[in-house]
Design a protein around this motif. Structure first.
Motif, PDB file in Angstrom:
ATOM      1  N   LEU A   1      25.486  58.107 -57.683  1.00 48.11           N
ATOM      2  CA  LEU A   1      26.610  58.241 -58.938  1.00 48.11           C
ATOM      3  C   LEU A   1      27.570  59.372 -58.058  1.00 48.11           C
ATOM      4  O   LEU A   1      26.947  60.545 -57.744  1.00 48.11           O
ATOM      5  N   HIS A   2      28.832  59.068 -57.952  1.00 48.84           N
ATOM      6  CA  HIS A   2      29.857  59.851 -57.421  1.00 48.84           C
ATOM      7  C   HIS A   2      30.729  60.451 -58.667  1.00 48.84           C
ATOM      8  O   HIS A   2      31.304  59.856 -59.715  1.00 48.84           O
ATOM      9  N   VAL A   3      30.605  61.781 -58.944  1.00 49.03           N
ATOM     10  CA  VAL A   3      31.622  62.486 -59.763  1.00 49.03           C
ATOM     11  C   VAL A   3      32.680  63.124 -59.412  1.00 49.03           C
ATOM     12  O   VAL A   3      32.582  63.988 -58.368  1.00 49.03           O
ATOM     13  N   ILE A   4      34.046  62.616 -59.691  1.00 49.78           N
ATOM     14  CA  ILE A   4      35.133  63.166 -59.078  1.00 49.78           C
ATOM     15  C   ILE A   4      35.936  63.807 -60.188  1.00 49.78           C
ATOM     16  O   ILE A   4      36.767  63.068 -60.887  1.00 49.78           O
ATOM     17  N   PRO A   5      36.008  65.197 -60.392  1.00 46.56           N
ATOM     18  CA  PRO A   5      36.826  65.820 -61.325  1.00 46.56           C
ATOM     19  C   PRO A   5      38.407  65.580 -61.167  1.00 46.56           C
ATOM     20  O   PRO A   5      38.849  65.540 -59.898  1.00 46.56           O
ATOM     21  N   ALA A   6      38.963  65.603 -62.085  1.00 49.39           N
ATOM     22  CA  ALA A   6      40.489  65.350 -62.226  1.00 49.39           C
ATOM     23  C   ALA A   6      41.155  66.567 -61.597  1.00 49.39           C
ATOM     24  O   ALA A   6      40.911  67.712 -61.945  1.00 49.39           O
ATOM     25  N   ARG A   7      42.035  66.643 -60.539  1.00 47.27           N
ATOM     26  CA  ARG A   7      42.831  67.608 -60.139  1.00 47.27           C
ATOM     27  C   ARG A   7      44.032  67.068 -59.389  1.00 47.27           C
ATOM     28  O   ARG A   7      44.132  66.046 -58.695  1.00 47.27           O
TER      29      ARG A   7
ATOM     30  N   SER B   1      37.887  58.412 -73.207  1.00 47.73           N
ATOM     31  CA  SER B   1      36.695  58.107 -72.672  1.00 47.73           C
ATOM     32  C   SER B   1      36.578  56.627 -72.450  1.00 47.73           C
ATOM     33  O   SER B   1      37.394  55.875 -73.080  1.00 47.73           O
ATOM     34  N   MET B   2      36.354  56.184 -71.203  1.00 47.07           N
ATOM     35  CA  MET B   2      36.253  54.734 -70.820  1.00 47.07           C
ATOM     36  C   MET B   2      34.643  54.430 -70.156  1.00 47.07           C
ATOM     37  O   MET B   2      34.497  55.155 -69.489  1.00 47.07           O
ATOM     38  N   GLY B   3      34.127  53.422 -70.885  1.00 46.73           N
ATOM     39  CA  GLY B   3      32.842  53.203 -70.413  1.00 46.73           C
ATOM     40  C   GLY B   3      32.620  52.585 -69.407  1.00 46.73           C
ATOM     41  O   GLY B   3      33.837  52.101 -68.589  1.00 46.73           O
ATOM     42  N   ALA B   4      31.368  52.363 -68.793  1.00 46.01           N
ATOM     43  CA  ALA B   4      31.096  51.952 -67.248  1.00 46.01           C
ATOM     44  C   ALA B   4      32.059  50.315 -67.059  1.00 46.01           C
ATOM     45  O   ALA B   4      31.371  49.708 -68.153  1.00 46.01           O
TER      46      ALA B   4
ATOM     47  N   SER C   1      42.505  73.155 -68.519  1.00 47.98           N
ATOM     48  CA  SER C   1      41.391  72.914 -69.245  1.00 47.98           C
ATOM     49  C   SER C   1      40.589  71.515 -69.190  1.00 47.98           C
ATOM     50  O   SER C   1      39.703  71.418 -69.658  1.00 47.98           O
ATOM     51  N   VAL C   2      41.466  70.856 -68.683  1.00 46.97           N
ATOM     52  CA  VAL C   2      40.704  69.382 -68.424  1.00 46.97           C
ATOM     53  C   VAL C   2      40.056  69.049 -67.043  1.00 46.97           C
ATOM     54  O   VAL C   2      40.572  69.643 -66.008  1.00 46.97           O
ATOM     55  N   ARG C   3      39.017  68.420 -67.157  1.00 47.39           N
ATOM     56  CA  ARG C   3      38.049  68.121 -66.111  1.00 47.39           C
ATOM     57  C   ARG C   3      38.197  66.580 -65.979  1.00 47.39           C
ATOM     58  O   ARG C   3      38.240  66.264 -64.602  1.00 47.39           O
ATOM     59  N   GLY C   4      38.063  65.798 -67.042  1.00 45.72           N
ATOM     60  CA  GLY C   4      38.600  64.473 -66.851  1.00 45.72           C
ATOM     61  C   GLY C   4      37.936  63.550 -65.698  1.00 45.72           C
ATOM     62  O   GLY C   4      38.647  62.912 -65.072  1.00 45.72           O
ATOM     63  N   PRO C   5      36.663  63.840 -65.374  1.00 47.81           N
ATOM     64  CA  PRO C   5      36.150  63.244 -64.199  1.00 47.81           C
ATOM     65  C   PRO C   5      36.321  61.515 -64.151  1.00 47.81           C
ATOM     66  O   PRO C   5      36.203  61.151 -65.473  1.00 47.81           O
TER      67      PRO C   5
ATOM     68  N   VAL D   1      35.112  56.721 -67.093  1.00 50.04           N
ATOM     69  CA  VAL D   1      35.617  58.108 -67.530  1.00 50.04           C
ATOM     70  C   VAL D   1      34.779  58.663 -68.723  1.00 50.04           C
ATOM     71  O   VAL D   1      35.220  58.121 -69.845  1.00 50.04           O
ATOM     72  N   PRO D   2      33.990  59.616 -68.516  1.00 48.93           N
ATOM     73  CA  PRO D   2      33.206  60.126 -69.809  1.00 48.93           C
ATOM     74  C   PRO D   2      34.120  61.121 -70.645  1.00 48.93           C
ATOM     75  O   PRO D   2      35.014  62.138 -69.699  1.00 48.93           O
ATOM     76  N   LYS D   3      34.168  61.258 -71.894  1.00 49.65           N
ATOM     77  CA  LYS D   3      34.951  62.371 -72.569  1.00 49.65           C
ATOM     78  C   LYS D   3      33.986  62.790 -73.550  1.00 49.65           C
ATOM     79  O   LYS D   3      33.772  61.961 -74.700  1.00 49.65           O
ATOM     80  N   PRO D   4      33.619  63.885 -73.711  1.00 47.65           N
ATOM     81  CA  PRO D   4      33.722  65.051 -72.969  1.00 47.65           C
ATOM     82  C   PRO D   4      33.136  64.938 -71.418  1.00 47.65           C
ATOM     83  O   PRO D   4      32.414  63.920 -71.537  1.00 47.65           O
ATOM     84  N   ALA D   5      33.501  65.706 -70.584  1.00 50.46           N
ATOM     85  CA  ALA D   5      32.900  65.499 -69.138  1.00 50.46           C
ATOM     86  C   ALA D   5      31.396  65.428 -69.129  1.00 50.46           C
ATOM     87  O   ALA D   5      30.896  64.627 -68.436  1.00 50.46           O
ATOM     88  N   LEU D   6      30.920  66.185 -70.027  1.00 51.00           N
ATOM     89  CA  LEU D   6      29.328  65.993 -70.043  1.00 51.00           C
ATOM     90  C   LEU D   6      28.735  65.174 -71.110  1.00 51.00           C
ATOM     91  O   LEU D   6      27.603  65.147 -71.486  1.00 51.00           O
ATOM     92  N   GLN D   7      29.674  64.093 -71.569  1.00 54.73           N
ATOM     93  CA  GLN D   7      29.041  62.945 -72.504  1.00 54.73           C
ATOM     94  C   GLN D   7      27.638  62.448 -72.360  1.00 54.73           C
ATOM     95  O   GLN D   7      27.177  62.277 -73.307  1.00 54.73           O
TER      96      GLN D   7
END
Length: 215
Positions: A185-191, A107-110, A146-150, A206-212
């Protein structure tokens, strides 16, 4: 685990450069495009991603490295060659390439990417001067299913004219500083094989969990 390369522009293995796919002149435009954010998928093949993953993982580091693209010397590694190739295809001739490797999802804050030494040493009033890269990037190399990691990137209201002029005059980024009114707000899932490019002064996290922030 979420191995990825994140690189910011201001930026010892050997090998041939890997040529990126999907962002050259004959390629489709980014699937997301705004004045702040661009996103491309499939910028490297699966075999090339595996090679990059092995090269990055063998370094076992998360600290930054810097390469001077106009020094007259060749890139020092496969990673640097490949990242320089990406920037060349984007038409980006920035001199310095700063990059780092992260092998887990945290998790990384703004925040903004800034020259931290300058921010600590030079101030306008009570605020440190924020000098930012031209652009920031995230290249997703290997992502567990299993990772979204947006990565999320905000668009903000423009700064006040006087504040922007003062920051620029002091050597900082005119559009940086304290967070302003948030417009989008742009949300870019990890892929794997995806590259995110955003303006260097943009707030991102980077929020963790994705819906933090919404659960």
């Amino acid at each position: 685990m979420l191995p990825l390369i994140s690189l910011g522009l201001a930026l010892l293995l050997t090998g041939q450069p890997i040529r990126p796919l999907g962002i050259g002149r004959r390629s489709p435009p980014p699937m997301v495009c705004s004045p702040i954010v661009g996103v491309w998928d499939g910028v490297f093949s699966q075999d090339e991603l595996a090679t990059l993953h092995d090269a990055g993982s063998s370094r076992e580091h998360s600290f930054t490295a810097v390469f001077d693209r106009k020094s007259g010397t060749a890139p020092r590694s496969m990673l640097e060659s490949s990242l320089c190739a990406l920037l060349t295809e984007l038409g980006d001739d920035s001199r310095y390439l700063e990059y780092w490797w992260r092998s887990d999802w945290i998790s990384m804050g703004a925040h903004r990417d800034v020259d931290e030494a300058l921010c600590r040493s030079m101030r306008i009033g009570s605020a440190g001067i924020q000098r930012c890269p031209t652009h920031g990037h995230v290249l997703y190399v290997s992502v567990d299913p299993s990772v979204r990691g947006p990565t999320v990137v905000w668009e903000e209201a423009p700064p006040a004219a006087l504040a922007a002029a003062a920051a620029a005059a002091a050597g900082g980024a005119a559009n940086a500083g304290a967070p302003r009114e948030l417009l989008a707000l742009h949300v870019i899932p990890a892929r794997a094989g995806r590259m995110l490019r955003f303006r260097g002064e943009a707030l991102h996290a980077v929020p963790k969990p994705a819906l933090q922030w919404v659960s």
